[in-house]
Design a protein around this motif. Structure first.
Motif, PDB file in Angstrom:
ATOM      1  N   ASP A  84     -10.525  -0.384  -9.264  1.00  0.00           N
ATOM      2  CA  ASP A  84      -9.564  -1.571  -9.406  1.00  0.00           C
ATOM      3  C   ASP A  84      -9.022  -0.932  -8.680  1.00  0.00           C
ATOM      4  OD1 ASP A  84      -9.329  -0.061 -11.798  1.00  0.00           O
ATOM      5  OD2 ASP A  84      -8.031  -1.091 -12.675  1.00  0.00           O
ATOM      6  N   ARG A  85      -7.409  -1.396  -7.836  1.00  0.00           N
ATOM      7  CA  ARG A  85      -6.640  -0.748  -7.446  1.00  0.00           C
ATOM      8  C   ARG A  85      -6.717  -0.219  -5.771  1.00  0.00           C
ATOM      9  NH1 ARG A  85      -4.906   2.843 -11.215  1.00  0.00           N
ATOM     10  NH2 ARG A  85      -6.747   2.418 -12.747  1.00  0.00           N
ATOM     11  N   ILE A  86      -8.215  -0.487  -5.671  1.00  0.00           N
ATOM     12  CA  ILE A  86      -8.356   0.827  -4.627  1.00  0.00           C
ATOM     13  C   ILE A  86      -7.751   0.736  -3.255  1.00  0.00           C
ATOM     14  CG2 ILE A  86      -9.654  -0.445  -2.669  1.00  0.00           C
ATOM     15  CD1 ILE A  86     -10.778   2.399  -4.165  1.00  0.00           C
ATOM     16  N   GLY A  87      -6.530  -0.591  -2.805  1.00  0.00           N
ATOM     17  CA  GLY A  87      -5.241  -0.593  -2.163  1.00  0.00           C
ATOM     18  C   GLY A  87      -4.216   0.948  -2.406  1.00  0.00           C
ATOM     19  N   GLN A  88      -4.062   0.775  -3.782  1.00  0.00           N
ATOM     20  CA  GLN A  88      -3.717   2.334  -4.360  1.00  0.00           C
ATOM     21  C   GLN A  88      -3.879   3.532  -3.905  1.00  0.00           C
ATOM     22  OE1 GLN A  88      -1.969   2.437  -7.736  1.00  0.00           O
ATOM     23  NE2 GLN A  88      -1.634   0.533  -8.854  1.00  0.00           N
TER      24      GLN A  88
ATOM     25  N   ALA B 169       7.994   1.582   4.942  1.00  0.00           N
ATOM     26  CA  ALA B 169       6.367   1.895   4.856  1.00  0.00           C
ATOM     27  C   ALA B 169       5.632   1.524   7.088  1.00  0.00           C
ATOM     28  CB  ALA B 169       5.847   0.626   4.704  1.00  0.00           C
ATOM     29  N   GLU B 170       6.574   0.998   7.966  1.00  0.00           N
ATOM     30  CA  GLU B 170       6.085   1.549   9.306  1.00  0.00           C
ATOM     31  C   GLU B 170       6.138   2.418  10.078  1.00  0.00           C
ATOM     32  OE1 GLU B 170       4.185  -0.975  12.515  1.00  0.00           O
ATOM     33  OE2 GLU B 170       4.819  -1.883  10.523  1.00  0.00           O
ATOM     34  N   THR B 171       7.336   3.426   9.537  1.00  0.00           N
ATOM     35  CA  THR B 171       7.393   4.543   9.387  1.00  0.00           C
ATOM     36  C   THR B 171       6.516   5.101   9.115  1.00  0.00           C
ATOM     37  OG1 THR B 171       9.739   3.731   9.796  1.00  0.00           O
ATOM     38  CG2 THR B 171       9.296   5.961   9.635  1.00  0.00           C
ATOM     39  N   ILE B 172       6.140   5.392   7.922  1.00  0.00           N
ATOM     40  CA  ILE B 172       5.671   5.945   7.660  1.00  0.00           C
ATOM     41  C   ILE B 172       3.939   5.387   8.139  1.00  0.00           C
ATOM     42  CG2 ILE B 172       4.037   6.447   5.462  1.00  0.00           C
ATOM     43  CD1 ILE B 172       6.537   6.116   3.378  1.00  0.00           C
ATOM     44  N   PHE B 173       3.154   4.816   8.269  1.00  0.00           N
ATOM     45  CA  PHE B 173       2.098   4.510   8.664  1.00  0.00           C
ATOM     46  C   PHE B 173       2.283   5.390  10.274  1.00  0.00           C
ATOM     47  CE2 PHE B 173      -0.879   1.618  10.819  1.00  0.00           C
ATOM     48  CZ  PHE B 173      -1.116   1.798  10.442  1.00  0.00           C
ATOM     49  N   ASN B 174       2.734   4.171  11.024  1.00  0.00           N
ATOM     50  CA  ASN B 174       2.853   5.759  12.497  1.00  0.00           C
ATOM     51  C   ASN B 174       3.138   6.530  13.035  1.00  0.00           C
ATOM     52  OD1 ASN B 174       2.911   3.039  13.261  1.00  0.00           O
ATOM     53  ND2 ASN B 174       4.885   2.657  13.450  1.00  0.00           N
TER      54      ASN B 174
ATOM     55  N   LEU C 170       0.248  -1.454   0.483  1.00  0.00           N
ATOM     56  CA  LEU C 170       0.029  -0.043   0.249  1.00  0.00           C
ATOM     57  C   LEU C 170       1.235   0.457  -0.081  1.00  0.00           C
ATOM     58  CD1 LEU C 170      -3.098  -0.525   2.957  1.00  0.00           C
ATOM     59  CD2 LEU C 170      -3.179  -0.447   0.123  1.00  0.00           C
ATOM     60  N   ILE C 171       1.960   1.384   0.771  1.00  0.00           N
ATOM     61  CA  ILE C 171       2.021   2.007   1.117  1.00  0.00           C
ATOM     62  C   ILE C 171       3.301   2.803  -0.261  1.00  0.00           C
ATOM     63  CG2 ILE C 171       4.494   3.881   2.263  1.00  0.00           C
ATOM     64  CD1 ILE C 171       1.846   3.466   3.968  1.00  0.00           C
ATOM     65  N   SER C 172       3.945   1.226  -0.869  1.00  0.00           N
ATOM     66  CA  SER C 172       4.830   1.957  -1.768  1.00  0.00           C
ATOM     67  C   SER C 172       4.103   2.325  -3.178  1.00  0.00           C
ATOM     68  CB  SER C 172       5.604   0.446  -2.684  1.00  0.00           C
ATOM     69  OG  SER C 172       6.800   0.491  -3.606  1.00  0.00           O
ATOM     70  N   PHE C 173       3.072   2.307  -3.334  1.00  0.00           N
ATOM     71  CA  PHE C 173       1.827   2.735  -4.060  1.00  0.00           C
ATOM     72  C   PHE C 173       1.806   3.643  -4.006  1.00  0.00           C
ATOM     73  CE2 PHE C 173       1.524  -1.993  -6.033  1.00  0.00           C
ATOM     74  CZ  PHE C 173       1.529  -1.820  -7.260  1.00  0.00           C
ATOM     75  N   GLY C 174       1.331   4.184  -2.357  1.00  0.00           N
ATOM     76  CA  GLY C 174       1.046   5.611  -2.335  1.00  0.00           C
ATOM     77  C   GLY C 174       1.840   6.463  -2.477  1.00  0.00           C
ATOM     78  N   LYS C 175       3.795   6.006  -2.461  1.00  0.00           N
ATOM     79  CA  LYS C 175       4.895   6.721  -1.928  1.00  0.00           C
ATOM     80  C   LYS C 175       4.651   7.471  -4.006  1.00  0.00           C
ATOM     81  CE  LYS C 175       8.048   4.871   0.556  1.00  0.00           C
ATOM     82  NZ  LYS C 175       9.581   4.341   0.923  1.00  0.00           N
ATOM     83  N   GLU C 176       3.957   6.343  -5.018  1.00  0.00           N
ATOM     84  CA  GLU C 176       4.068   6.331  -6.197  1.00  0.00           C
ATOM     85  C   GLU C 176       3.255   7.155  -6.757  1.00  0.00           C
ATOM     86  OE1 GLU C 176       3.945   3.291  -8.051  1.00  0.00           O
ATOM     87  OE2 GLU C 176       5.718   1.659  -7.518  1.00  0.00           O
ATOM     88  N   LEU C 177       2.131   7.878  -6.139  1.00  0.00           N
ATOM     89  CA  LEU C 177       0.954   8.858  -6.156  1.00  0.00           C
ATOM     90  C   LEU C 177       1.290   9.796  -5.569  1.00  0.00           C
ATOM     91  CD1 LEU C 177      -1.779   5.781  -6.201  1.00  0.00           C
ATOM     92  CD2 LEU C 177      -1.830   7.227  -7.981  1.00  0.00           C
ATOM     93  N   TYR C 178       1.650  10.010  -4.811  1.00  0.00           N
ATOM     94  CA  TYR C 178       2.280  11.166  -4.247  1.00  0.00           C
ATOM     95  C   TYR C 178       2.709  12.038  -5.132  1.00  0.00           C
ATOM     96  CZ  TYR C 178       3.252  14.562  -0.930  1.00  0.00           C
ATOM     97  OH  TYR C 178       3.176  15.818  -0.013  1.00  0.00           O
ATOM     98  N   LEU C 179       4.351  11.461  -5.782  1.00  0.00           N
ATOM     99  CA  LEU C 179       5.211  11.809  -5.928  1.00  0.00           C
ATOM    100  C   LEU C 179       4.728  12.299  -7.409  1.00  0.00           C
ATOM    101  CD1 LEU C 179       8.281   9.299  -5.554  1.00  0.00           C
ATOM    102  CD2 LEU C 179       8.014  11.385  -5.126  1.00  0.00           C
ATOM    103  N   THR C 180       3.235  12.341  -8.423  1.00  0.00           N
ATOM    104  CA  THR C 180       2.852  11.880  -9.196  1.00  0.00           C
ATOM    105  C   THR C 180       2.276  12.969  -9.266  1.00  0.00           C
ATOM    106  OG1 THR C 180       3.409   9.531 -10.281  1.00  0.00           O
ATOM    107  CG2 THR C 180       1.133  10.959 -10.702  1.00  0.00           C
TER     108      THR C 180
END
Length: 322
Positions: free
Chosen positions: A279-283, A309-314, A198-208
């Motif tokens: 689709d891709r709702i987790g992203q 991911a843990e640091t970002i989430f927490n 989740l976090i990895s895809f989230g990073k990509e979308l945030y950069l985009t």
């Protein structure tokens, strides 16, 4: 002044300050010197002959596999399907001045945040509608397959499922290019948990998002406006489902295809939801977590890319509104 009015004034001041900072940043980005040229290999290949093949191979060696004889390329250029591809691409893209300006702005933004990334050589091609590789970046090159962006209802795409071809349109070229650079920056997913993905895809979308401030959030994730509105309206329920089902730290591989990869819809296995969920709702959820992390912590985009991911989430304090 009562407390309620004070809160309103503080919020309004913060809003003005945020707008001022954003405006100053965008002015600085607009001054970054970037030169973009788009080389139309698609046109050059359409005009391929025995006489100019050697020159074309010399100019674009990365587009001519060495194991193939010249006759293969000459025969392909005369193939009826290739000729139709050429005609349809030329009809849809007689001019790329719009994309040139958009790419200029995109690379100004990328350079602002990551100055080590050099502006690439941009080449357009046809690829027999290879939609899985519609945008390729490698060794200072950006290769764009124009035949993947002829419009979602184009007859070339009749055998392709709707959830895929909904983004086969001109407006999606820049979001796809930005997403490709974001993906390269974030790198491969190293964490096996659902949360890590989740976090990895989230990073990509945030950069985009940062690379394309003038595009809609729906375009950045490749949703229709209706799909994005559904995701926003149901964010709290989606998150609650992930929590109730204890999915965050699960390493079950089927979660990726259910919630993160392209598909007709996200699979909650709930009849009333599955027919509506894009689709891709987790992203989408990962994007919201990362956005909350960036809002609540004073960190740069480079620090975001490196954070686990843990640091970002927490530290995100993510809590979707009811």
């Amino acid at each position: 002044m009562n407390c309620k009015k004070l809160v309103v004034y503080v919020l309004f001041f913060c809003f003005l300050l945020s707008c001022k900072n954003k405006s100053e940043r965008e002015e600085a980005i607009a001054q970054i010197p970037v030169t973009i040229e788009i080389e139309r290999f698609d046109r050059s290949f359409a005009g391929l002959t025995k006489d100019n093949l050697a020159d074309l191979k010399l100019k674009y060696p990365f587009l001519f596999a060495k194991q193939y004889a010249d006759s293969i390329w000459l025969n392909r250029s005369k193939d009826t399907i290739q000729i139709e591809l050429n005609k349809e691409v030329e009809k849809a893209f007689p001019d790329l001045s719009r994309e040139k300006e958009q790419l200029l702005s995109l690379f100004q933004h990328i350079t602002y945040y990551f100055p080590e990334i050099s502006t690439p050589k941009v080449v357009t091609i046809t690829s027999d509608v290879d939609y899985r590789n519609s945008v390729v970046i490698a060794k200072g090159l950006l290769i764009i397959s124009l035949d993947v962006y002829l419009g979602e209802d184009h007859h070339f795409y009749e055998s392709i499922q709707k959830y895929l071809r909904q983004n086969f349109k001109r407006e999606q070229i820049l979001p796809n290019v930005a997403a490709a650079y974001a993906k390269n920056l974030v790198g491969p997913i190293r964490e096996r948990t659902f949360l890590g993905n989740l976090i990895s895809f989230g990073k990509e979308l945030y950069l985009t998002d940062k690379f394309l401030p003038d595009y809609s959030d729906a375009q950045k994730i490749g949703y229709s406006d209706e799909q994005y509105a559904w995701a926003q309206a149901n964010e709290e329920e989606i998150w609650r489902y992930f929590i109730d089902k204890q999915l965050l730290y699960s390493t079950e591989s089927d979660l990726l295809s259910r919630f993160l990869y392209p598909a007709p819809f996200s699979k909650f296995y709930l009849q009333e939801i599955d027919k509506e969920a894009p689709d891709r709702i987790g992203q989408f959820i990962g994007w919201q977590i990362v956005a909350a992390y960036m809002k609540n912590n004073n960190v740069s985009l480079r620090q975001l890319v490196l954070a686990d991911a843990e640091t970002i989430f927490n530290r995100s304090k993510y809590k979707p509104a009811r």
